[in-house]
Motif scaffolding. Structure first.
Motif, PDB file in Angstrom:
ATOM      1  N   ASP A   4      15.160  -1.167   5.825  1.00 37.68           N
ATOM      2  CA  ASP A   4      14.263  -0.965   6.917  1.00 37.68           C
ATOM      3  C   ASP A   4      12.935  -1.653   6.561  1.00 37.68           C
ATOM      4  N   THR A   5      12.098  -1.595   7.739  1.00 37.01           N
ATOM      5  CA  THR A   5      10.899  -2.122   7.451  1.00 37.01           C
ATOM      6  C   THR A   5       9.949  -1.309   6.430  1.00 37.01           C
ATOM      7  N   THR A   6      10.348   0.165   6.423  1.00 33.28           N
ATOM      8  CA  THR A   6       9.325   0.742   5.662  1.00 33.28           C
ATOM      9  C   THR A   6       9.688   0.503   4.309  1.00 33.28           C
ATOM     10  N   THR A   7      11.068   0.176   3.938  1.00 28.80           N
ATOM     11  CA  THR A   7      11.654   0.178   2.536  1.00 28.80           C
ATOM     12  C   THR A   7      10.734  -1.538   2.049  1.00 28.80           C
ATOM     13  N   ILE A   8      10.875  -2.442   3.065  1.00 29.77           N
ATOM     14  CA  ILE A   8      10.458  -3.725   2.646  1.00 29.77           C
ATOM     15  C   ILE A   8       8.713  -3.655   2.477  1.00 29.77           C
ATOM     16  N   GLU A   9       8.369  -2.994   3.213  1.00 33.07           N
ATOM     17  CA  GLU A   9       6.707  -2.442   2.881  1.00 33.07           C
ATOM     18  C   GLU A   9       6.465  -1.809   1.560  1.00 33.07           C
ATOM     19  N   ARG A  10       7.355  -1.062   1.390  1.00 32.43           N
ATOM     20  CA  ARG A  10       7.164  -0.257  -0.103  1.00 32.43           C
ATOM     21  C   ARG A  10       7.430  -1.315  -1.206  1.00 32.43           C
ATOM     22  N   LEU A  11       8.408  -1.934  -0.988  1.00 35.50           N
ATOM     23  CA  LEU A  11       8.626  -2.946  -2.224  1.00 35.50           C
ATOM     24  C   LEU A  11       7.742  -3.950  -2.398  1.00 35.50           C
ATOM     25  N   ALA A  12       7.071  -4.540  -1.202  1.00 35.94           N
ATOM     26  CA  ALA A  12       6.097  -5.391  -1.294  1.00 35.94           C
ATOM     27  C   ALA A  12       4.800  -4.890  -1.981  1.00 35.94           C
ATOM     28  N   GLN A  13       4.536  -3.618  -1.621  1.00 36.39           N
ATOM     29  CA  GLN A  13       3.294  -2.980  -2.189  1.00 36.39           C
ATOM     30  C   GLN A  13       3.488  -2.710  -3.659  1.00 36.39           C
ATOM     31  N   LEU A  14       4.986  -2.551  -4.063  1.00 25.95           N
ATOM     32  CA  LEU A  14       5.232  -2.167  -5.397  1.00 25.95           C
ATOM     33  C   LEU A  14       4.971  -3.496  -6.152  1.00 25.95           C
ATOM     34  N   LEU A  15       5.531  -4.587  -5.775  1.00 24.40           N
ATOM     35  CA  LEU A  15       5.387  -5.887  -6.522  1.00 24.40           C
ATOM     36  C   LEU A  15       3.836  -6.333  -6.583  1.00 24.40           C
ATOM     37  N   TRP A  37      19.446 -11.843   1.411  1.00 24.96           N
ATOM     38  CA  TRP A  37      18.566 -12.809   1.438  1.00 24.96           C
ATOM     39  C   TRP A  37      17.465 -12.706   2.343  1.00 24.96           C
ATOM     40  N   HIS A  38      17.705 -12.219   3.515  1.00 29.60           N
ATOM     41  CA  HIS A  38      16.819 -12.072   4.596  1.00 29.60           C
ATOM     42  C   HIS A  38      15.553 -11.049   4.221  1.00 29.60           C
ATOM     43  N   ASP A  39      16.394  -9.967   3.411  1.00 27.55           N
ATOM     44  CA  ASP A  39      15.451  -8.904   2.821  1.00 27.55           C
ATOM     45  C   ASP A  39      14.278  -9.568   1.938  1.00 27.55           C
ATOM     46  N   ALA A  40      15.072 -10.178   1.033  1.00 28.37           N
ATOM     47  CA  ALA A  40      14.172 -10.863  -0.119  1.00 28.37           C
ATOM     48  C   ALA A  40      13.148 -11.603   0.412  1.00 28.37           C
ATOM     49  N   TYR A  41      13.233 -12.473   1.394  1.00 26.14           N
ATOM     50  CA  TYR A  41      12.180 -13.232   1.837  1.00 26.14           C
ATOM     51  C   TYR A  41      11.247 -12.466   2.934  1.00 26.14           C
ATOM     52  N   ALA A  42      11.816 -11.321   3.367  1.00 26.60           N
ATOM     53  CA  ALA A  42      10.968 -10.390   4.175  1.00 26.60           C
ATOM     54  C   ALA A  42       9.998  -9.702   3.051  1.00 26.60           C
ATOM     55  N   ILE A  43      10.407  -9.090   1.987  1.00 24.49           N
ATOM     56  CA  ILE A  43       9.551  -8.759   1.105  1.00 24.49           C
ATOM     57  C   ILE A  43       8.369  -9.737   0.601  1.00 24.49           C
ATOM     58  N   GLN A  44       8.835 -10.886   0.367  1.00 25.69           N
ATOM     59  CA  GLN A  44       7.745 -11.974   0.255  1.00 25.69           C
ATOM     60  C   GLN A  44       6.733 -12.080   0.907  1.00 25.69           C
ATOM     61  N   ASP A  45       7.314 -12.153   2.350  1.00 21.11           N
ATOM     62  CA  ASP A  45       6.391 -12.470   3.550  1.00 21.11           C
ATOM     63  C   ASP A  45       5.237 -11.200   3.641  1.00 21.11           C
ATOM     64  N   ALA A  46       5.978 -10.006   3.317  1.00 18.83           N
ATOM     65  CA  ALA A  46       5.153  -8.775   3.509  1.00 18.83           C
ATOM     66  C   ALA A  46       3.893  -8.767   2.452  1.00 18.83           C
ATOM     67  N   GLY A  47       4.560  -9.474   1.149  1.00 14.39           N
ATOM     68  CA  GLY A  47       3.287  -9.253  -0.059  1.00 14.39           C
ATOM     69  C   GLY A  47       2.304 -10.370   0.273  1.00 14.39           C
ATOM     70  N   ARG A  48       2.650 -11.271   0.904  1.00 17.98           N
ATOM     71  CA  ARG A  48       1.879 -12.487   1.354  1.00 17.98           C
ATOM     72  C   ARG A  48       0.789 -11.697   2.450  1.00 17.98           C
ATOM     73  N   ALA A 158      11.692 -12.020  -3.757  1.00 16.82           N
ATOM     74  CA  ALA A 158      10.782 -10.819  -3.368  1.00 16.82           C
ATOM     75  C   ALA A 158       9.499 -11.005  -4.206  1.00 16.82           C
ATOM     76  N   ASP A 159       9.764 -11.292  -5.301  1.00 13.36           N
ATOM     77  CA  ASP A 159       8.246 -11.421  -6.220  1.00 13.36           C
ATOM     78  C   ASP A 159       7.774 -12.783  -6.197  1.00 13.36           C
ATOM     79  N   ASN A 160       7.613 -13.369  -5.058  1.00  6.85           N
ATOM     80  CA  ASN A 160       7.122 -14.609  -4.717  1.00  6.85           C
ATOM     81  C   ASN A 160       7.467 -15.541  -6.022  1.00  6.85           C
ATOM     82  N   THR A 161       8.656 -15.680  -6.386  1.00  9.52           N
ATOM     83  CA  THR A 161       9.293 -16.587  -7.519  1.00  9.52           C
ATOM     84  C   THR A 161       8.242 -16.502  -8.687  1.00  9.52           C
ATOM     85  N   SER A 162       7.763 -15.296  -9.084  1.00 10.68           N
ATOM     86  CA  SER A 162       7.138 -15.421 -10.355  1.00 10.68           C
ATOM     87  C   SER A 162       5.495 -15.867 -10.116  1.00 10.68           C
TER      88      SER A 162
END
Ligand code: 0L1
Ligand code: MG
Length: 262
Positions: A4-15, A37-48, A158-162
């Motif tokens: 869910d979007t809350t988890t995606i946002e939380r993981l983006a903030q963690l990284l 895979w969609h979640d992974a890029y969604a976390i990357q997008d949220a981090g950006r 999710a970690d923006n490929t290091s």
């Protein structure tokens, strides 16, 4: 998507927090095994987006894990894509502070700058070369936010490929002025050669990495804009660096680029 979007946002903030504080974490799929895979890029997008919200700017894109040497080193089997922010650019010959990073490594790469938009699907090496303004040497500093660089593909996306720092420099060369498959590279650490290779190590031709990136963007309805800098991925295995190290990348016909670690 399974998160869910809350988890995606939380993981983006963690990284994002790990990157800002130079601290590591365990790979996020350990606690989120259903992540897709969609979640992974969604976390990357949220981090950006977190970085954009702080006033930073996207200044380029990157392909990673594009050589078989890198895939083998990291135990994975396909390329990944990420973005480059303005606060991670280092001037040619400039200094990178190791205290701001966790466990940095450097990768010798060939960077492209485009003059025309590229849009997939169906993008290929020929289209990339036709849209390329120039190519030049680039060193990427990678710094996985995962402990001991232990991750799987979804976690690393999710970690923006290091992505951590990058430097481009040397001579800008027209893409048709060189056969980038046979263009040789030499990576030196403190004056000693630590890796050698040729452009073909990257998916047969470094432009193939950009074609893959463009086709990946097309899946999201996006194009690669004209004027984009793209790092095409490490030609050899990544090399660990520490404070005091001086890295130089020499690329045949394109001069050299260097970075110092302090
Ligand atoms: O740019 C790269 O090839 C790195 C991709 C992420 C994997 C790693 O951290 O080595
Ligand atoms: Mg790289």
């Amino acid at each position: 998507m399974s998160l869910d979007t809350t988890t995606i946002e939380r993981l983006a903030q963690l990284l994002d927090g790990c990157q800002r504080d130079a601290r590591d974490t365990l790979k996020i799929t350990d606690d989120n095994p259903d992540m897709d895979w969609h979640d992974a890029y969604a976390i990357q997008d949220a981090g950006r987006q977190l970085k954009l919200d702080r006033g930073l700017k996207v200044v380029g894109l990157k392909a990673g894990l594009t050589s078989y040497a890198k895939m083998k080193q990291m135990g994975v089997d396909s390329p990944v894509f990420g973005y480059l922010m303005d606060d991670t650019a280092v001037a040619d010959g400039g200094t990178c502070k190791v205290s701001e990073l966790i466990h940095p490594k450097v990768e010798p790469e060939i960077a492209f700058v485009t003059h025309s938009e590229l849009r997939g699907p169906g993008c290929h090496v020929g289209a990339v070369l036709a849209a390329t303004d120039f190519v030049l040497p680039g060193i990427e500093v990678i710094d996985s936010r995962y402990r001991d660089f232990k991750f799987d593909l979804k976690s690393v996306i999710a970690d923006n490929t290091s992505a951590a720092r990058f430097v481009v420099g040397g001579a800008c060369v027209a893409a048709d002025a060189a056969d980038l498959r046979t263009t040789g590279i030499v990576l030196e650490k403190n004056g000693e050669i630590v890796a050698v290779g040729a452009g073909a190590a990257v998916l047969g031709h470094p432009a193939a990495a950009i074609a893959m990136l463009v086709n990946k963007l097309a899946e999201r309805g996006e194009a690669l804009p004209a004027g984009t800098l793209v790092m095409t991925g490490g030609i050899t295995e990544a090399v660990a660096v520490a404070a005091g190290d001086h890295i130089t990348l020499r690329v045949q016909g394109m001069g050299s680029v260097s970075i110092r670690f302090a």
